[in-house]
Design a protein around this motif. Structure first.
Motif, PDB file in Angstrom:
ATOM      1  N   ALA A 140       0.815  -1.216   0.000  1.00  0.00           N
ATOM      2  CA  ALA A 140       0.000   0.000   0.000  1.00  0.00           C
ATOM      3  C   ALA A 140       0.849   1.266   0.000  1.00  0.00           C
ATOM      4  CB  ALA A 140      -0.927   0.001   1.214  1.00  0.00           C
ATOM      5  N   ASN A 141       2.167   1.111   0.075  1.00  0.00           N
ATOM      6  CA  ASN A 141       3.065   2.265   0.143  1.00  0.00           C
ATOM      7  C   ASN A 141       2.697   3.158   1.330  1.00  0.00           C
ATOM      8  OD1 ASN A 141       5.404   3.166  -1.035  1.00  0.00           O
ATOM      9  ND2 ASN A 141       4.416   4.393  -2.621  1.00  0.00           N
ATOM     10  N   LEU A 142       2.291   2.514   2.407  1.00  0.00           N
ATOM     11  CA  LEU A 142       1.875   3.211   3.620  1.00  0.00           C
ATOM     12  C   LEU A 142       2.932   3.028   4.710  1.00  0.00           C
ATOM     13  CD1 LEU A 142      -0.123   4.704   5.440  1.00  0.00           C
ATOM     14  CD2 LEU A 142      -1.371   2.557   5.743  1.00  0.00           C
ATOM     15  N   LEU A 143       3.522   4.130   5.126  1.00  0.00           N
ATOM     16  CA  LEU A 143       4.544   4.105   6.163  1.00  0.00           C
ATOM     17  C   LEU A 143       3.943   4.580   7.477  1.00  0.00           C
ATOM     18  CD1 LEU A 143       7.523   3.849   7.077  1.00  0.00           C
ATOM     19  CD2 LEU A 143       7.815   6.249   6.402  1.00  0.00           C
ATOM     20  N   THR A 165      -7.243  12.228  17.243  1.00  0.00           N
ATOM     21  CA  THR A 165      -6.772  13.074  18.340  1.00  0.00           C
ATOM     22  C   THR A 165      -5.753  14.104  17.870  1.00  0.00           C
ATOM     23  OG1 THR A 165      -4.962  11.575  18.982  1.00  0.00           O
ATOM     24  CG2 THR A 165      -7.139  11.169  19.954  1.00  0.00           C
ATOM     25  N   GLY A 166      -5.551  14.213  16.552  1.00  0.00           N
ATOM     26  CA  GLY A 166      -4.635  15.209  16.020  1.00  0.00           C
ATOM     27  C   GLY A 166      -3.184  14.811  16.067  1.00  0.00           C
ATOM     28  N   ARG A 167      -2.892  13.514  15.926  1.00  0.00           N
ATOM     29  CA  ARG A 167      -1.514  13.037  15.927  1.00  0.00           C
ATOM     30  C   ARG A 167      -1.159  12.477  14.555  1.00  0.00           C
ATOM     31  NH1 ARG A 167      -0.955   8.638  20.357  1.00  0.00           N
ATOM     32  NH2 ARG A 167      -2.679   7.821  19.076  1.00  0.00           N
ATOM     33  N   LEU A 168       0.047  12.797  14.098  1.00  0.00           N
ATOM     34  CA  LEU A 168       0.537  12.238  12.841  1.00  0.00           C
ATOM     35  C   LEU A 168       0.856  10.767  13.052  1.00  0.00           C
ATOM     36  CD1 LEU A 168       1.570  12.590   9.914  1.00  0.00           C
ATOM     37  CD2 LEU A 168       3.816  13.124  10.899  1.00  0.00           C
ATOM     38  N   VAL A 169       0.228   9.908  12.266  1.00  0.00           N
ATOM     39  CA  VAL A 169       0.386   8.464  12.399  1.00  0.00           C
ATOM     40  C   VAL A 169       1.309   7.893  11.333  1.00  0.00           C
ATOM     41  CG1 VAL A 169      -0.860   6.264  12.290  1.00  0.00           C
ATOM     42  CG2 VAL A 169      -1.850   8.191  13.524  1.00  0.00           C
ATOM     43  N   GLY A 170       1.275   8.487  10.138  1.00  0.00           N
ATOM     44  CA  GLY A 170       2.101   7.954   9.059  1.00  0.00           C
ATOM     45  C   GLY A 170       1.889   8.709   7.770  1.00  0.00           C
ATOM     46  N   HIS A 171       2.390   8.132   6.666  1.00  0.00           N
ATOM     47  CA  HIS A 171       2.292   8.771   5.356  1.00  0.00           C
ATOM     48  C   HIS A 171       1.867   7.782   4.282  1.00  0.00           C
ATOM     49  CE1 HIS A 171       5.164  11.542   7.409  1.00  0.00           C
ATOM     50  NE2 HIS A 171       4.407  12.431   6.828  1.00  0.00           N
ATOM     51  N   LEU A 172       0.954   8.224   3.436  1.00  0.00           N
ATOM     52  CA  LEU A 172       0.643   7.521   2.204  1.00  0.00           C
ATOM     53  C   LEU A 172       1.623   8.076   1.171  1.00  0.00           C
ATOM     54  CD1 LEU A 172      -1.996   7.434   3.955  1.00  0.00           C
ATOM     55  CD2 LEU A 172      -3.275   7.434   1.805  1.00  0.00           C
ATOM     56  N   ARG A 173       2.576   7.256   0.786  1.00  0.00           N
ATOM     57  CA  ARG A 173       3.640   7.750  -0.078  1.00  0.00           C
ATOM     58  C   ARG A 173       3.250   7.675  -1.548  1.00  0.00           C
ATOM     59  NH1 ARG A 173       8.432   4.219   2.521  1.00  0.00           N
ATOM     60  NH2 ARG A 173       6.772   2.678   2.290  1.00  0.00           N
ATOM     61  N   ALA A 174       3.683   8.692  -2.273  1.00  0.00           N
ATOM     62  CA  ALA A 174       3.421   8.738  -3.709  1.00  0.00           C
ATOM     63  C   ALA A 174       4.364   7.776  -4.445  1.00  0.00           C
ATOM     64  CB  ALA A 174       3.615  10.155  -4.217  1.00  0.00           C
ATOM     65  N   PRO A 175       3.841   7.144  -5.507  1.00  0.00           N
ATOM     66  CA  PRO A 175       2.476   7.207  -6.009  1.00  0.00           C
ATOM     67  C   PRO A 175       1.522   6.382  -5.144  1.00  0.00           C
ATOM     68  CG  PRO A 175       3.741   5.651  -7.305  1.00  0.00           C
ATOM     69  CD  PRO A 175       4.708   6.279  -6.352  1.00  0.00           C
TER      70      PRO A 175
END
Length: 203
Positions: A35-38, A177-187
């Protein structure tokens, strides 16, 4: 001999931890990779930033609405990355189960406040007919937010006319709760994300 020891150690570890749980962890890791999900090892709270939304209303990152957010940095005059990403996010949401889709808000953080007024953001995002939200504000506040999100951009200071703004193509995943959990990386890997994102949200 060394490979035999490693294999025996792996088998012993699997026995101690429980083979099904090890297999599940491996499957989850593979799904995230596809999923390119970090996902971050530890969620990071966002700073309190004051912006304005597409309706001209005050928007604060420390007062999110209890939903998951997919936050994307860009601008409405962007010729390629932004329209492509927003179209892909619309397709991503459309393929999710309704209970999951209703928990997610896509937000475009415009880093071109000189041209992207709330009215323009509202008109631009309305083309997608997907309930997307748009926010912008002072450059100092935008820098604080984008740095916290891990989505860098280069301000177009002093630029006039038909100029562009360099920005990240990744999408930040922020929890209720307003916390950064991760990134969906391009593409964006839409099909794989539609499989793994519900698991992350319901975890």
């Amino acid at each position: 001999m060394t490979s035999l020891r490693l294999r025996c150690s792996s088998l012993l570890l699997a026995g101690l931890l429980g083979l099904p749980s090890v297999a599940a962890a491996l499957d989850r890791t593979q799904l995230l990779d596809e999923a390119n999900l970090l996902l971050l090892p530890r969620a990071r709270p966002l700073p309190a930033v004051e912006l304005v939304d597409q309706h001209g209303e005050a928007y604060r990152t420390d007062a999110l609405d209890g939903r998951w957010h997919l936050m994307f940095v860009g601008f409405t005059f962007c010729p390629d990355i932004c329209p492509t990403t927003l179209s892909e996010l619309r397709r991503l949401l459309a393929g999710l189960p309704a209970p999951i889709r209703e928990q997610i808000q896509v937000t475009l953080v415009s880093v071109d406040p000189r041209r992207d007024s709330p009215e323009r953001l509202k008109t631009y995002l309305g083309y997608y007919r997907a309930g997307f939200e748009g926010v912008t504000g002072e450059l100092a506040e935008l820098k604080r937010l984008t740095q916290a999100l891990g989505l860098p951009f280069t301000p177009a200071d002093g630029a006039t006319g038909d100029y562009s703004v360099a920005h990240s193509a990744n999408v930040a995943l922020v929890d209720p709760t307003g916390r950064l959990v991760g990134h969906l990386r391009a593409p964006l890997a839409i099909d794989a994300l539609q499989t793994v994102l519900p698991e992350v949200i319901e975890d």
